[in-house]
Design an enzyme around this catalytic site. Sequence first.
Site, short mmCIF file in Angstrom:
data_model
loop_
_atom_site.label_atom_id
_atom_site.label_comp_id
_atom_site.label_asym_id
_atom_site.label_seq_id
_atom_site.Cartn_x
_atom_site.Cartn_y
_atom_site.Cartn_z
N MET A 268 0.84 -1.20 0.00
CA MET A 268 0.00 0.00 0.00
C MET A 268 0.87 1.24 0.00
O MET A 268 1.81 1.35 0.79
CB MET A 268 -0.93 -0.01 1.21
CG MET A 268 -1.79 1.23 1.34
SD MET A 268 -2.88 1.45 -0.09
CE MET A 268 -3.22 3.20 0.04
N GLU A 301 4.86 0.66 -5.80
CA GLU A 301 4.48 1.58 -4.71
C GLU A 301 5.28 2.87 -4.78
O GLU A 301 4.74 3.95 -4.49
CB GLU A 301 4.68 0.90 -3.36
CG GLU A 301 3.95 -0.42 -3.18
CD GLU A 301 2.48 -0.36 -3.56
OE1 GLU A 301 1.83 0.65 -3.28
OE2 GLU A 301 1.99 -1.34 -4.15
#
Length: 846
Positions: A268, A301
Amino acid sequence: MPGENLTRVEADERASLISVDHYDVTLDLTTSDTTFRTVTKVTFSATAGASSFIDAITETVHRVELNGESLDPATVADGVRIALPNLAEHNELEIEADMFYMNTGEGLHRFVDPADGEVYLYSQFEVPDARRMYPNFEQPNLKATFDFTVTAPEAWKVVSNQPVAERTELGEGKAKWAFTTTTRISSYITALVAGPYQEWRDELTSSDGRTIPLGVYSRASLGEFMDPEYIFDITKRGFEFYEREFGVAYPFDKYDQLFVPEYNMGAMENAGCVTFTEAYVFRSKVADAVRERRVVTILHELGHMWFGDLVTMNWWNDLWLNESFAEFISTLATAEATEWTNNWVTFLASEKTWAYRQDQLPSTHPIVAEIRDLDDVQVNFDGITYAKGGSVLKQLFFWVGREAFFTGVNAYFTKHAFGNTELADLLVELEAASGRDLKDWSKKWLETAGVNTLRPRIEVDAEGVITKFVIEQTAPADYPTLRPHRLGVGLYDLVDGALTRRDHVELDIDGAETEVPELVGKQRGDLVLVNDEDLAYAKIRFDGASLATALGHAADIADPMARGLVLASLWDATRDAELPVADFIDHLLRTVGHETESTTRRQQLGQLTTAAHRFTPKADREATVERVADRLLELAQGAEAGSDAQFAFVRAFSGFATTAAQLDAVQALLDGSTRLDGLEIDTDLGWELLTALVAGGRAGEAEIAARNEADKTSNGNKHAATARASVPTAEAKQAAWELVWKRNEQPNEIVRATIAGFWNTSNDELVTPFVAPYFDELRGIWDSRSFHIAEDLIEGFYPTTTTDRVATSAEAWLAANADAAPALRRMIVEGLDDTQRALRVQRAAK
């Protein structure tokens, strides 16, 4: 769960009324093991006299003060939202509440390490779960600045988006961390990670001259397996690549990468505080495909720091652009800036295969999807959003050209820094940079669904010279759009046992037929490969002569991209019931031993599992599975010592082993009486072999408990859960079902591990009794569980027994539950389609 939804209409209305300035969030993580205290102060502007709400999933709301006036929590708070009546032009809101720790990988997740009893926390907020840690206006276009202050045990490390401004000892074993103020960011990329994490430090110099501190973190019990030097190296390569190509310096003040337990996804992109699954901490040998995927994920990411964090979508309908861009750019960076130079071959094997499957489901949708509410966006983390979007951006990259593409991207980042955008904002910059009109391209590629199929039609003279070459394009009846494609066509000759490319042309095609005059006058050769080099997003088919060559000589293609394209086409044809499944299995058993690319091999072994267990008619299945297992054992025994192929074939063999002789071979590998040179039976591989023995009735609870006692870790507990659910008895299957379907206390990873073991059986009779209760209880699961747990259960327990009974049960449920949530219905629609496709392939094989 339904009460936690947020519609786009509500979000648009709130954004028209409110502009957020700043959050001051104070958290106390020492109050209990089940909840924590948060005090949140928000300053925001609003339309005077308007009423709205702030999102907050709470255990108890103690206090709400709006512009100095106390509001009654019992009146304004319902556990999901807090009503805000009679707003002023400038507002100050303060809320004190207790929030829940989660064990589902959503919100602020709490984990107790079984290895040492230490507590670890991490946040996971995408899409709508920052409201589980602090009250906020939970939508991406209400950006604000944030200050976080955290009280926690003094021995912990506490990490957030920004560097620590001050750490204060409080006594009684506690300390307080205050972080510097963030830039304007969306709530879903704020972050908090806390616990006795082990830490490694480094730094780099950004293109604008700033020193950027770098950190890598893992649980202390996994520290010995961490390889921070490699992660720092890949990160630095990514920084250099992105800053050079984007022409924009890294937009934040630090960059920490934290590997956290019980994670729901790969990673994330929290601004400056990226979290990763612990599956990327390698305590045992893993496939090269996993090592390569970790690199892509790290760069994915990092790419989000610009595309997603610096510039953020206005609403979740542009989630695809956020994820597709990161998927495309990380593949490009991996191929050009790291040792994984064949990463576009990996992209074909993993991402595009995923995209083609997703795009042929009844639930397929345009890349730019209609996102009506949060439930919609949750289920749209799919192969369209990531893989098809990334494939289409790859085609756009080649269509407009590299220089124009990055010129447009630079203008986009520069113009919209720290703001919110829509797709048109990017396209206008790419149009300006390239001089191409992208409106028609966008309409055909981004606003319509479905995958096209490309076939060559070839006429030759008596000497095999091409006299006419046409590429035919078709589309499925439900999604009839014919699209423009940039692609290559390769002509391959079989010479001395090798298939080698002799000619290649690159061109644009459009419409139902496109002539290719550049190939007229050339020898046809043995194999004609449309979409050579994989520039286009389309299914490809062969002419008759090329199909025969592909089936007989795919392993003789030296180029891994061309070989991967041939194999992908054969798999597509098998799934479409055009190529008999037995032919595909025979072909794969002949060729997979020659594959050099780890991800391609891994994909083929997965396809082999589907083909043998689900696509093969039941009457032939037992013999087919036995034959496949025997061949996989031969391949493992013949593979290079210590190679990735050897490791892959041993693992695949253990998953197929069913006969007495095969289980004897598994036992011999596990106990060491048979050794393969270069193969270490390490902790995780040992668990896989034991689970195969359990599923085959050769081991049981005593062996599982003994191995779990020796491996008192979270990974050990997951393996044990899978093994227990694999026991081939009705009682064991019922216990697995009760553990996670009926009860709600297990964490997310144990839920997934149990589901995996539940289906690990060659006896359909053991799992058939659960078909009826599955459909009977679907709505109760949806209504009572958090989204990710509900998704794991509903998709994971969808019956994989490929029978007409499963299909009719799913059809009956859909007919009787027209009013069910669209996201829930979509899961069942997709499961039904998989069942129906498998039945079609089975029938075509008879």
